[in-house]
Structure formats: structure tokens, C-alpha cells
Design an enzyme around this catalytic site. Structure first.
Site, short mmCIF file in Angstrom:
data_model
loop_
_atom_site.label_atom_id
_atom_site.label_comp_id
_atom_site.label_asym_id
_atom_site.label_seq_id
_atom_site.Cartn_x
_atom_site.Cartn_y
_atom_site.Cartn_z
N ASP A 240 0.91 -1.34 -0.49
CA ASP A 240 -0.10 0.00 -0.08
C ASP A 240 1.12 1.87 -0.50
OD1 ASP A 240 -1.68 2.01 0.52
OD2 ASP A 240 -2.55 0.90 2.23
N GLY A 266 -1.96 -4.29 -2.22
CA GLY A 266 -2.30 -3.21 -2.09
C GLY A 266 -3.03 -2.52 -0.70
N HIS A 267 -3.87 -1.36 -1.08
CA HIS A 267 -4.78 -0.43 -0.55
C HIS A 267 -6.25 -0.80 0.05
CE1 HIS A 267 -5.38 3.18 1.62
NE2 HIS A 267 -7.06 3.12 0.69
N PHE A 268 -6.59 -1.60 -0.65
CA PHE A 268 -7.62 -2.54 -1.15
C PHE A 268 -7.90 -3.95 -1.06
CE2 PHE A 268 -9.72 1.59 -2.06
CZ PHE A 268 -10.40 2.24 -1.34
#
Length: 289
Positions: A240, A266-268
């Protein structure tokens, strides 16, 4: 309709309509799911289906997101303090006296305001890229902090974060090649559709600007961790570039018993590693609920 089916409901809190998803048996332990930017309760759709057999799940849409009201910035105070107040009002209205909190991105300053003010109501925390330490900020944030200091000068650059290209990047950046096919395109397209509504970009710009005041709450959040030691599960995408993995590791400074899992995501992370996260949550709640 079975008890496991998701119900799509609304409630009025202080004159503001809040939409939320609900699934599972209210007699079972409750998990409140607080989403981040630029998503909505939609980000929890698969997790809700995975956990509804054993848990009661509530996933609100923050004001300005999803199906909740999105008044113009002239008509509503878009601040994280205000979003926290309305979220707590919804939980009170639903009669939820005790619950676990799942916090992601914007959900962290919202949920941790609630937890630090009402520690007796929070049974534990599940953290996915939900920042509570300055160590978690990456170079991604420079333009946002510049915007906070001088909004007119930096707004054109910040507006680039509200484009479909930037939204897709949030979902796909840092995701291993063999997991990219798991990312549902409708997820970022739905988020973008929300931001493309008339006046919504101004809502997002206001929340970008207000984010600076969350940092002043970090000492209270960290004192809450140290004093109350809530059971905590951290499942964080190590790739992320919005909230870096140092922000995940920092939780263990104040919560030495926290369970830390840095995923190749990653972020999601729920989009690419939802099955793994659901299994970790089921194990965690099975021991702590």
C-alpha cells in the site's frame, strides 16, 4: 430471505439520512465495518457474505458516500469529527451497545474517535490500512498536506486524485500480477460514479482538507490503545503506497499483543485477499468475541 442475506436499510440521524448494510443475527457478536475513501459499504460486500453465518454485521455509508445523503458543502459540515458523531448516532439508534470495529482508511479516524471516547463499547479492532500513527504516511500525502496548508495553490493538483485513473490506481496498485484478475472493475467504477455526482468533488476536497485535524487526535488514539489494550487484528497490504506498512507495525508499539499480518496486497486488500482476511477474522473473533 435467510438471516444471512444482506439487508439494505436507511436511518435518519440528526436530520441526515444514512444508508447501511446489515446481515446476520443481531443476537450474535456485532462487527461494525467502516469504509474508506472513495468507497462505501460496497467494499465489504464479500466479507459480509463470508461472515454472516456467525456474526452480526453493520456497514454504514459515510455521509457523502454510497447511498447516504450527500448534501452540498454549503449545507453540511464535512469533517471527520462530524462523520464520527453521526456514525455513533446510528449505532445508538440501532441499539448497539457492544461491537467490534473494522476500520479502513477514512474509517480509522471515524472509528477511533468512537473507540477512544467510548472504550467500554468496543470489544476489539480489525485494522486494514487504517492509520493511527504518523509513521504510516507515505510520500503520497505530500500534496494533500500541502493542500491543507494552502488550499487554493494546490487544489488543481489534488483534484487529480478524484479522476477515474486515480481511483483505479488505488484498487490495482501493489496487487500481485496473479491477483489482478480478482479486482472487480465495478468496484472502482461505482466509487467514481459517486464522486462524479454534481457537487461531490467539492465534498471530497473538503474532507481532504479536514484530514489534517485527524493527526491531532492520534495521541488520544494511542493512549486508548495503551490504556485499554483492545484485542486487535491488523491485516494490511504491505504494498500500500497510501498508508505504508510502517503504519501497521506501529500498532504493536502500543498493542504488543496485536496480531499483525502484512499481506502481499495494496490499499484495497479485501478485493484481492478477501478470502484470507475473512479466515483471519473468523479465527480472531472465534477467540475473542
Amino acid at each position: 430471505m435467510t438471516a444471512f442475506a444482506t439487508r439494505y436499510r436507511t436511518a435518519e440521524v440528526d436530520g441526515v439520512q444514512l444508508a447501511y448494510r446489515e446481515a446476520g443475527d443481531p443476537a450474535k457478536p456485532t462487527l461494525v465495518l467502516l469504509h474508506g475513501f472513495p468507497s462505501s459499504s460496497h467494499m465489504f460486500r464479500n466479507l459480509i457474505a463470508d461472515l454472516a453465518d456467525e456474526y452480526h454485521l453493520i456497514a454504514p455509508d459515510h455521509v457523502g458516500f454510497g447511498r447516504s445523503a450527500a448534501p452540498a458543502v454549503e449545507d453540511f459540515e464535512y469533517s471527520f469529527a462530524n462523520l464520527s458523531r453521526l456514525t455513533l448516532g446510528l449505532l445508538d439508534q440501532l441499539g448497539l451497545e457492544k461491537f467490534f470495529l473494522y476500520i479502513h482508511d477514512y474509517g480509522a479516524p471515524i472509528g477511533l474517535r468512537i473507540a477512544s471516547a467510548h472504550p467500554e463499547r468496543v470489544s476489539g479492532l480489525i485494522v486494514q490500512s487504517g492509520n493511527a500513527y504518523e509513521a504510516g504516511f507515505t510520500p503520497f500525502w505530500k500534496v494533500l498536506f500541502d493542500h491543507a496548508a494552502d488550499r487554493p495553490a494546490h487544489e488543481p493538483e489534488v483534484r487529480k486524485l478524484l479522476t477515474v485513473e486515480a481511483t483505479e490506481w488505488q484498487y490495482t496498485h501493489g496487487v500481485p500480477e496473479d491477483r489482478l484478475e480478482r479486482i472487480a472493475p465495478e468496484a472502482w467504477l461505482l466509487d467514481q460514479a459517486g464522486m462524479d455526482r454534481p457537487g461531490n468533488k467539492e465534498v471530497q476536497l473538503q474532507l481532504f482538507w479536514d484530514y489534517q485535524f485527524n493527526l491531532g487526535e492520534y495521541p488520544a488514539f494511542q493512549e486508548y490503545f495503551r490504556t485499554h489494550q483492545p484485542p486487535t487484528l491488523v491485516t494490511w497490504g504491505k504494498n500500500d503506497e497510501i498508508f505504508g506498512e510502517a503504519g501497521a507495525v506501529a500498532y504493536t508499539d502500543d498493542l504488543p499483543d496485536a496480531e499483525l499480518h502484512l499481506l502481499d496486497a495494496g490499499h484495497f486488500a479485501l478485493e484481492s485477499h478477501g478470502t484470507e482476511i475473512a479466515a483471519l477474522i473468523r479465527d480472531f473473533l472465534g477467540r475473542t468475541a
